[in-house]
Design an enzyme around this catalytic site. Structure first.
Site, PDB file in Angstrom:
ATOM      1  N   GLN A  56       2.568  -6.438 -50.067  1.00  9.77           N
ATOM      2  CA  GLN A  56       2.964  -6.555 -51.480  1.00  9.77           C
ATOM      3  C   GLN A  56       4.411  -7.012 -51.441  1.00  9.77           C
ATOM      4  O   GLN A  56       5.309  -6.207 -51.179  1.00  9.77           O
ATOM      5  CB  GLN A  56       2.781  -5.217 -52.199  1.00  9.77           C
ATOM      6  CG  GLN A  56       3.472  -5.123 -53.561  1.00  9.77           C
ATOM      7  CD  GLN A  56       3.032  -6.204 -54.544  1.00  9.77           C
ATOM      8  OE1 GLN A  56       1.844  -6.496 -54.680  1.00  9.77           O
ATOM      9  NE2 GLN A  56       3.994  -6.838 -55.204  1.00  9.77           N
ATOM     10  N   GLN A  93       6.277  -8.938 -53.847  1.00 14.26           N
ATOM     11  CA  GLN A  93       7.119  -8.952 -55.034  1.00 14.26           C
ATOM     12  C   GLN A  93       7.784  -7.585 -55.201  1.00 14.26           C
ATOM     13  O   GLN A  93       7.110  -6.574 -54.977  1.00 14.26           O
ATOM     14  CB  GLN A  93       6.294  -9.257 -56.295  1.00 14.26           C
ATOM     15  CG  GLN A  93       7.164  -9.694 -57.465  1.00 14.26           C
ATOM     16  CD  GLN A  93       6.359 -10.021 -58.728  1.00 14.26           C
ATOM     17  OE1 GLN A  93       5.195  -9.666 -58.843  1.00 14.26           O
ATOM     18  NE2 GLN A  93       6.984 -10.693 -59.666  1.00 14.26           N
ATOM     19  N   GLY A 153      -2.496  -5.218 -60.800  1.00 16.22           N
ATOM     20  CA  GLY A 153      -2.878  -6.475 -60.178  1.00 16.22           C
ATOM     21  C   GLY A 153      -1.653  -7.195 -59.683  1.00 16.22           C
ATOM     22  O   GLY A 153      -0.526  -6.903 -60.116  1.00 16.22           O
ATOM     23  N   GLU A 202      -0.561 -11.270 -58.692  1.00 17.74           N
ATOM     24  CA  GLU A 202      -1.041 -12.638 -58.856  1.00 17.74           C
ATOM     25  C   GLU A 202      -0.876 -13.506 -57.613  1.00 17.74           C
ATOM     26  O   GLU A 202      -0.403 -14.638 -57.703  1.00 17.74           O
ATOM     27  CB  GLU A 202      -0.299 -13.264 -60.039  1.00 17.74           C
ATOM     28  CG  GLU A 202       1.221 -13.472 -59.838  1.00 17.74           C
ATOM     29  CD  GLU A 202       2.103 -12.286 -60.170  1.00 17.74           C
ATOM     30  OE1 GLU A 202       1.620 -11.141 -60.129  1.00 17.74           O
ATOM     31  OE2 GLU A 202       3.302 -12.494 -60.472  1.00 17.74           O
ATOM     32  N   ASN A 203      -1.238 -13.004 -56.448  1.00 13.90           N
ATOM     33  CA  ASN A 203      -1.074 -13.819 -55.250  1.00 13.90           C
ATOM     34  C   ASN A 203      -1.898 -15.095 -55.395  1.00 13.90           C
ATOM     35  O   ASN A 203      -3.041 -15.045 -55.841  1.00 13.90           O
ATOM     36  CB  ASN A 203      -1.457 -13.009 -54.016  1.00 13.90           C
ATOM     37  CG  ASN A 203      -0.540 -11.808 -53.838  1.00 13.90           C
ATOM     38  OD1 ASN A 203       0.675 -11.942 -53.944  1.00 13.90           O
ATOM     39  ND2 ASN A 203      -1.117 -10.639 -53.641  1.00 13.90           N
ATOM     40  N   HIS A 206      -4.579 -11.337 -67.079  1.00 11.31           N
ATOM     41  CA  HIS A 206      -3.132 -11.379 -66.872  1.00 11.31           C
ATOM     42  C   HIS A 206      -2.792 -12.083 -65.547  1.00 11.31           C
ATOM     43  O   HIS A 206      -1.978 -13.011 -65.518  1.00 11.31           O
ATOM     44  CB  HIS A 206      -2.575  -9.949 -66.888  1.00 11.31           C
ATOM     45  CG  HIS A 206      -1.110  -9.845 -66.631  1.00 11.31           C
ATOM     46  ND1 HIS A 206      -0.183  -9.790 -67.636  1.00 11.31           N
ATOM     47  CD2 HIS A 206      -0.404  -9.819 -65.473  1.00 11.31           C
ATOM     48  CE1 HIS A 206       1.030  -9.723 -67.122  1.00 11.31           C
ATOM     49  NE2 HIS A 206       0.923  -9.735 -65.799  1.00 11.31           N
ATOM     50  N   GLU A 207      -3.450 -11.659 -64.480  1.00 10.02           N
ATOM     51  CA  GLU A 207      -3.127 -12.256 -63.172  1.00 10.02           C
ATOM     52  C   GLU A 207      -3.536 -13.732 -63.141  1.00 10.02           C
ATOM     53  O   GLU A 207      -2.849 -14.559 -62.555  1.00 10.02           O
ATOM     54  CB  GLU A 207      -3.784 -11.470 -62.026  1.00 10.02           C
ATOM     55  CG  GLU A 207      -3.485  -9.962 -62.004  1.00 10.02           C
ATOM     56  CD  GLU A 207      -2.028  -9.583 -62.212  1.00 10.02           C
ATOM     57  OE1 GLU A 207      -1.133 -10.402 -61.911  1.00 10.02           O
ATOM     58  OE2 GLU A 207      -1.780  -8.461 -62.719  1.00 10.02           O
ATOM     59  N   HIS A 255      -0.904 -15.852 -64.718  1.00  9.29           N
ATOM     60  CA  HIS A 255       0.239 -16.125 -63.839  1.00  9.29           C
ATOM     61  C   HIS A 255       0.055 -17.422 -63.042  1.00  9.29           C
ATOM     62  O   HIS A 255       1.044 -17.963 -62.529  1.00  9.29           O
ATOM     63  CB  HIS A 255       0.437 -14.979 -62.844  1.00  9.29           C
ATOM     64  CG  HIS A 255       1.309 -13.865 -63.315  1.00  9.29           C
ATOM     65  ND1 HIS A 255       2.598 -14.061 -63.756  1.00  9.29           N
ATOM     66  CD2 HIS A 255       1.091 -12.522 -63.382  1.00  9.29           C
ATOM     67  CE1 HIS A 255       3.130 -12.873 -64.065  1.00  9.29           C
ATOM     68  NE2 HIS A 255       2.239 -11.931 -63.855  1.00  9.29           N
ATOM     69  N   GLU A 276       6.899 -12.435 -66.801  1.00  4.36           N
ATOM     70  CA  GLU A 276       5.956 -11.440 -67.337  1.00  4.36           C
ATOM     71  C   GLU A 276       5.757 -11.537 -68.851  1.00  4.36           C
ATOM     72  O   GLU A 276       4.639 -11.358 -69.336  1.00  4.36           O
ATOM     73  CB  GLU A 276       6.382 -10.026 -66.928  1.00  4.36           C
ATOM     74  CG  GLU A 276       6.345  -9.786 -65.414  1.00  4.36           C
ATOM     75  CD  GLU A 276       4.968  -9.967 -64.784  1.00  4.36           C
ATOM     76  OE1 GLU A 276       3.948 -10.014 -65.514  1.00  4.36           O
ATOM     77  OE2 GLU A 276       4.915 -10.077 -63.538  1.00  4.36           O
ATOM     78  N   ASP A 320      12.924  -3.134 -58.015  1.00  7.39           N
ATOM     79  CA  ASP A 320      11.861  -2.132 -58.164  1.00  7.39           C
ATOM     80  C   ASP A 320      12.301  -0.996 -59.086  1.00  7.39           C
ATOM     81  O   ASP A 320      11.481  -0.368 -59.757  1.00  7.39           O
ATOM     82  CB  ASP A 320      11.457  -1.533 -56.804  1.00  7.39           C
ATOM     83  CG  ASP A 320      10.634  -2.505 -55.968  1.00  7.39           C
ATOM     84  OD1 ASP A 320      10.009  -3.415 -56.557  1.00  7.39           O
ATOM     85  OD2 ASP A 320      10.620  -2.358 -54.735  1.00  7.39           O
ATOM     86  N   TYR A 356       7.854  -7.354 -70.144  1.00  2.00           N
ATOM     87  CA  TYR A 356       6.491  -7.720 -70.526  1.00  2.00           C
ATOM     88  C   TYR A 356       6.347  -7.746 -72.038  1.00  2.00           C
ATOM     89  O   TYR A 356       5.957  -8.734 -72.647  1.00  2.00           O
ATOM     90  CB  TYR A 356       5.486  -6.697 -69.974  1.00  2.00           C
ATOM     91  CG  TYR A 356       5.283  -6.680 -68.486  1.00  2.00           C
ATOM     92  CD1 TYR A 356       6.229  -6.094 -67.644  1.00  2.00           C
ATOM     93  CD2 TYR A 356       4.135  -7.211 -67.903  1.00  2.00           C
ATOM     94  CE1 TYR A 356       6.032  -6.050 -66.276  1.00  2.00           C
ATOM     95  CE2 TYR A 356       3.930  -7.169 -66.529  1.00  2.00           C
ATOM     96  CZ  TYR A 356       4.883  -6.585 -65.725  1.00  2.00           C
ATOM     97  OH  TYR A 356       4.680  -6.547 -64.367  1.00  2.00           O
TER      98      TYR A 356
END
Ligand code: BES
Ligand code: ZN
Length: 577
Positions: free
Chosen positions: A122, A124, A254, A256-257, A280-281, A284, A303, A360, A368
């Protein structure tokens, strides 16, 4: 010296990495990746190149001199290469640490199957640097090739196109290519016992074998979503849109890779009611992955735009009522977040100042939902057709680029002179909280929920309610309800046992705030099942808010901590103190 990202040592006056080739051997025993990376420069280059790393052990660098600085708490350790003139490639051999912040290593017992380990990344916001030494800023897009060497019983998947799988003794080499340039935070892979089901010619879902059929049923709508998204934002550019259903410890709903969105298994509830996360993903793929915030201070451009696009997709598929309900729920979450940031109101601006702040820690629903509201306001001001035409121009002007709030303001002002002043844009962008001209959303279903107040819905109505309506109704109930009332509601609707974690969590929060100890076993089962931070945060905060439950919070954290993702661990650690 031009460092343009407060979270990266990348300097755009230095040679830029144009593409990289990554070879990583995954060792579950020692929880390390043993890696080599070839960094290719666009033209023969020379001089200093600063890369980002975090807790990497550098074994050798061929093709350049190197110097690894001491690690900084947020940024990590700068790796300074000095290239002799005419350098087009540098190869770095290195190892990751067992605690690499981008990785979660799962024991077999933490998977659905229980027999094989699992590993996922992960990256991001700024964790790619704990996997690969790179210019880890979203401005620095790179295509890449990768070969992952993993135990033969397992399969590796990546947010990239698979090329080959070659067995060699006990291991298998899985090759991938990502030919489109991506920001480093979209580097992604997972290794585990995985099966797949096709959802459409350009989409399949991956999951552990025991989960894959339920996941395929839950996400069957994906192709329809893609068609809806394409009708709004133009052709899907990434060829495939596959999904990977993660183990329950995945800390987000989720991610969005590119080509392979990661989703929490908490979405697999058996009624397709939580697929807005997939919308949503998918959104992206345009807002974020094609047009990316230049750094975390402009995160709302990723976002906020994506929530706007997600709700437009939902509107196309499920109608304006669904759009209004989800927007209303978003507004409630926004107001709660703004209240929580009372002591750090700077984090409730759209354009933030994050020098010295870990992205983070700054993360919240503000970019968002406040971003979404601001875009809706602009849409209402200029009219939907004009706004959507602008959005398409914005997306095509910045395809495979990085954008700042200043770019956004200039584009809007250029296309709609005077509109920024008319909507009081400075209050939105640089002011704290939610400006008074925020748009609101009306819908019959929303009005019906609001009209009930604290009254319970009749059985007929309750049967027709979507999870969003349940959550809205529960959220609007007064905190500290008398425990007898909670018991009566529970007897009628059994919400605490809902299979849908959104409802179960909303119920648990209500019961905790009323001091109802009978909900504690359910809270314990929720925080022991899901590592999704959206659930962990309110549940632990709800426990900590009642002195008599503080010990329960600490005991749960002690018991389940090892299951949580490192990012979730630190978020919960801060809550339980
Ligand atoms: N990109 C985010 C997840 C993320 C953000 C990971 C920042 C790390 C740092 C993803 O697109 C997202 O927003 N997920 C939401 C989905 C929801 C808004 C529908 C989530 O995880 O809850
Ligand atoms: Zn998102």
């Amino acid at each position: 010296m031009a460092r343009l990202d407060p979270h990266s040592y990348a300097d755009d006056s230095q040679p830029q990495v144009a593409r990289f080739t990554w070879r990583a051997r995954v060792d579950f025993g020692s929880r390390t990746l043993t890696c080599e990376v070839d960094l290719h420069f666009a033209a023969p280059s020379q001089g200093v190149v600063d890369l980002d790393t975090r807790e990497l052990t550098i074994d050798s660098v061929s093709g350049a001199r190197f110097e690894l600085a001491a690690g900084e708490p947020i940024l990590g350790a700068r790796l300074r290469l000095t290239l002799p003139s005419g350098t087009s490639k540098v190869t770095i051999a290195y190892r990751t640490q067992p605690g690499a912040s981008a990785l979660q290593w799962l024991e077999p017992a933490q998977t659905a199957g229980g027999t094989q380990p699992f590993l996922f990344s992960q990256c991001q916001a700024i964790h790619a640097r704990s996997l690969v030494p790179l210019q880890d800023s979203p401005r620095c897009r790179v295509p890449y090739e990768a070969v992952l060497t993993v135990p033969r019983a397992l399969r590796a998947v990546m947010g990239a196109a698979p090329v080959s799988r070659v067995e060699e003794g006990e291991v298998v080499h899985e090759s991938f290519v990502m030919s489109q340039p991506i920001p480093p935070y979209l580097l992604a892979f997972a290794v585990g016992e995985l099966a797949s089901r096709d959802l459409s010619p350009r989409s399949r879902v991956w999951a552990e074998p025991s989960v894959v059929d339920a996941a395929a049923w839950e996400f069957a709508e994906v192709e329809a979503m893609m068609v809806a998204a394409e009708s709004l934002y133009g052709p899907y550019d990434w060829e495939r849109f596959d999904l990977l259903t993660m183990p329950p410890s995945f800390p987000y709903g989720g991610m969005e890779n590119p080509r392979l969105t990661f989703v929490t298994p908490a979405l697999v509830v058996g009624d397709r009611s939580l697929v807005d996360v997939v919308a949503h993903e998918l959104a992206h793929s345009w807002t974020g992955n094609l047009v990316t915030n230049a750094n975390a201070e402009h995160f709302w451009l990723n976002e906020g735009f994506t929530v706007y696009a997600e709700r437009r997709i939902i509107e196309v598929l499920h109608g304006v009522e669904a759009h209004a309900l989800s927007s209303a729920l978003g507004r409630r979450e926004l107001d709660a977040a703004v209240a929580q940031f009372a002591s750090a109101p700077g984090l409730t601006r759209l354009r933030t100042e994050l020098n010295g702040i870990d992205p983070d820690e700054a993360f919240s629903v503000v970019p968002y939902e406040k971003g979404f509201l601001f875009l809706c306001l602009l849409e209402r001001q200029v009219g939907r057709p004009a706004f959507e035409a602008w959005l398409k121009r914005w997306l095509s002007a910045h395809r495979f680029g990085a954008v700042t709030t200043e770019d956004f303001l200039a584009s809007v002002e250029g296309d709609f002179p005077g509109v920024l002043a008319a909507v009081r844009a400075p209050e939105w962008v640089d002011g704290a909280g939610v400006p008074s001209n925020a748009p609101s959303f009306s819908s019959a279903r929303l009005a019906a929920v609001e009209a009930l107040g604290s009254t319970a819905p009749e059985a007929e109505l309750a049967k027709r309610w979507s999870p969003t309506e349940w959550v809205l109704w529960l959220d609007r109930l007064p905190r500290s309800l008398p425990v007898e009332m909670l018991r009566a509601l529970e007897a009628r609707f059994s919400l605490s046992g809902s299979k849908n974690p959104e409802i179960a969590v909303a119920w648990a929060r209500l019961a905790l705030s009323a001091g109802d100890a009978s909900v504690l076993p359910r809270v314990e089962s929720l925080v022991g099942t899901y590592g999704r931070m959206k659930y962990l945060k309110p549940l632990y905060a709800g426990l900590m808010a009642r002195p008599e439950f503080v010990q329960v919070a600490r005991a749960c954290f002690g018991k389940f901590k090892a299951r949580y993702h490192p990012i979730a661990q630190s978020v919960v650690a801060r809550l339980v103190g």
